[in-house]
Motif scaffolding. Structure first.
Motif, PDB file in Angstrom:
ATOM      1  N   GLU A  21      11.778  -1.146  13.710  1.00 34.81           N
ATOM      2  CA  GLU A  21      11.489  -0.762  15.013  1.00 34.81           C
ATOM      3  C   GLU A  21      11.540  -0.077  15.801  1.00 34.81           C
ATOM      4  OE1 GLU A  21      12.716  -4.303  17.047  1.00 34.81           O
ATOM      5  OE2 GLU A  21      11.227  -6.329  15.314  1.00 34.81           O
ATOM      6  N   TYR A 101      -0.291  -3.523  23.316  1.00 34.42           N
ATOM      7  CA  TYR A 101       1.412  -3.617  23.190  1.00 34.42           C
ATOM      8  C   TYR A 101       1.664  -2.170  23.886  1.00 34.42           C
ATOM      9  CZ  TYR A 101       1.968  -7.436  20.106  1.00 34.42           C
ATOM     10  OH  TYR A 101       1.998  -8.922  19.671  1.00 34.42           O
ATOM     11  N   ARG A 128       0.846 -13.329  26.493  1.00 35.02           N
ATOM     12  CA  ARG A 128       2.334 -12.614  25.301  1.00 35.02           C
ATOM     13  C   ARG A 128       2.695 -14.622  25.553  1.00 35.02           C
ATOM     14  NH1 ARG A 128       4.892  -8.776  23.570  1.00 35.02           N
ATOM     15  NH2 ARG A 128       7.262  -9.591  23.368  1.00 35.02           N
ATOM     16  N   ASP A 130       4.882 -16.425  21.877  1.00 32.54           N
ATOM     17  CA  ASP A 130       6.066 -15.991  20.906  1.00 32.54           C
ATOM     18  C   ASP A 130       6.209 -15.213  20.013  1.00 32.54           C
ATOM     19  OD1 ASP A 130       6.759 -18.529  22.915  1.00 32.54           O
ATOM     20  OD2 ASP A 130       6.646 -19.596  21.176  1.00 32.54           O
ATOM     21  N   GLY A 131       5.504 -14.617  19.170  1.00 28.72           N
ATOM     22  CA  GLY A 131       4.788 -13.672  18.448  1.00 28.72           C
ATOM     23  C   GLY A 131       4.487 -12.451  19.065  1.00 28.72           C
ATOM     24  N   GLY A 132       4.406 -11.947  19.748  1.00 31.34           N
ATOM     25  CA  GLY A 132       4.003 -11.163  20.746  1.00 31.34           C
ATOM     26  C   GLY A 132       2.590 -11.213  21.081  1.00 31.34           C
ATOM     27  N   HIS A 133       1.673  -9.724  22.037  1.00 41.40           N
ATOM     28  CA  HIS A 133       0.388 -10.625  22.026  1.00 41.40           C
ATOM     29  C   HIS A 133      -0.470 -11.086  21.679  1.00 41.40           C
ATOM     30  CE1 HIS A 133       1.234  -8.036  25.806  1.00 41.40           C
ATOM     31  NE2 HIS A 133       1.794  -6.840  25.139  1.00 41.40           N
ATOM     32  N   GLU A 134      -1.369 -12.159  22.492  1.00 43.96           N
ATOM     33  CA  GLU A 134      -1.699 -13.327  21.616  1.00 43.96           C
ATOM     34  C   GLU A 134      -3.301 -12.900  22.174  1.00 43.96           C
ATOM     35  OE1 GLU A 134      -3.252 -17.899  21.351  1.00 43.96           O
ATOM     36  OE2 GLU A 134      -0.854 -16.996  22.129  1.00 43.96           O
ATOM     37  N   LEU A 201       4.476  -5.404  12.334  1.00 38.80           N
ATOM     38  CA  LEU A 201       4.577  -6.845  12.885  1.00 38.80           C
ATOM     39  C   LEU A 201       2.923  -7.528  11.766  1.00 38.80           C
ATOM     40  CD1 LEU A 201       3.167  -7.592  16.525  1.00 38.80           C
ATOM     41  CD2 LEU A 201       5.750  -7.595  14.815  1.00 38.80           C
ATOM     42  N   LYS A 202       1.519  -6.536  11.349  1.00 42.17           N
ATOM     43  CA  LYS A 202       1.101  -6.993  10.005  1.00 42.17           C
ATOM     44  C   LYS A 202       1.226  -7.160   8.301  1.00 42.17           C
ATOM     45  CE  LYS A 202      -3.133  -6.424  10.699  1.00 42.17           C
ATOM     46  NZ  LYS A 202      -4.784  -5.800  10.946  1.00 42.17           N
ATOM     47  N   ARG A 204       5.055  -7.657   7.908  1.00 45.22           N
ATOM     48  CA  ARG A 204       5.185  -8.576   7.453  1.00 45.22           C
ATOM     49  C   ARG A 204       4.824  -9.616   7.331  1.00 45.22           C
ATOM     50  NH1 ARG A 204       9.856  -7.485  13.183  1.00 45.22           N
ATOM     51  NH2 ARG A 204      11.129  -5.089  11.106  1.00 45.22           N
ATOM     52  N   ARG A 205       3.356 -10.050   7.915  1.00 46.49           N
ATOM     53  CA  ARG A 205       2.891 -11.013   7.659  1.00 46.49           C
ATOM     54  C   ARG A 205       1.621 -10.774   5.833  1.00 46.49           C
ATOM     55  NH1 ARG A 205       1.448 -10.578  12.867  1.00 46.49           N
ATOM     56  NH2 ARG A 205      -0.526  -9.621  12.896  1.00 46.49           N
TER      57      ARG A 205
END
Length: 235
Positions: A21, A101, A128, A130-134, A201-202, A204-205
């Protein structure tokens, strides 16, 4: 995890390197669409300034679209070529996701808008979570009047960002009044650091690709293709 990301989806040519980050560096130029001349020297200069070699990067990412057809091809091809040479994975980042973002945490909806010509925009709506922009809508290419109705139906304040703000900003303000706000100038246009963050983020998934899988996402056919189809139908 070091990520090098590029964005060539518009007139902006941008490259950034993040280590998890932490943003290590970012170059951005908004002056004519000469990405074929500028992008690789920008990548080389940034990497040199950070004392990094291509093999030191863990993941290569590119803004994959929608956007300029030629620009997207340049950015995606550059990332694929370097990633292939050093055998590293890549990540495709939807351009609209990255622009969303740009906007920090807020209660308003976020609406990136990119110029698609003829009063059309590429867009989507985000809130917005919990995990960021949805993302709460499809990626679409619509007339600006259709976008205004999309926003009105939400009955919530919306922050707009993207290059189409410069074209349609005043019209949006006049139609949406207090439900409309524009991103500040430093957050308005494409940023490679936002592409890098979405890629993180991607990653990490586990959403990584091989360089052979990465392709531009155009959302709709080019004007030349549409004109050709019209002529074929007439014939």
């Amino acid at each position: 995890m070091k990520i090098l990301a590029v964005d060539t989806s518009s007139s902006v040519a941008a490259v950034a390197v993040m280590d998890n980050e932490k943003l290590l560096g970012e170059y951005s130029i908004n002056h004519k669409k000469t990405h074929s001349q500028k992008l690789m020297p920008m990548i080389k200069e940034l990497m040199s300034s950070l004392e990094l070699l291509p093999e030191n990067i863990d993941i290569y990412a590119a803004s994959s679209g929608p956007g300029s057809f030629t620009g997207l091809r340049i950015g995606v091809t550059a990332v694929k070529a370097v990633a292939y040479a050093v055998q590293k994975p890549v990540i495709s980042v939807p351009t609209l996701d990255a622009i969303a973002y740009n906007i920090p945490v807020c209660e308003s909806l976020v609406c990136p808008i990119m110029d698609a010509r003829n009063s059309q925009v590429y867009t989507a709506l985000y809130r917005r979570g919990d995990g960021g922009h949805e993302r709460i809508s499809d990626y679409v290419g619509v007339h600006i009047s259709e976008l205004i109705e999309m926003v009105r139906d939400k009955h919530r304040k919306v922050i707009f960002a993207g290059d189409a703000v410069e074209i349609h900003g005043e019209h949006l303000k006049s139609e949406l009044k207090d439900f409309c706000e524009m991103a500040p100038a430093n957050l308005l246009l494409q940023k490679a650091s936002s592409v890098a963050y979405v890629a993180l983020l991607k990653a990490r998934r586990g959403e990584m690709e091989s360089c052979f899988e990465m392709v531009p996402y155009y959302l709709r056919k080019s004007q030349a293709e549409r004109e050709l189809e019209k002529r074929c139908q007439v014939d």
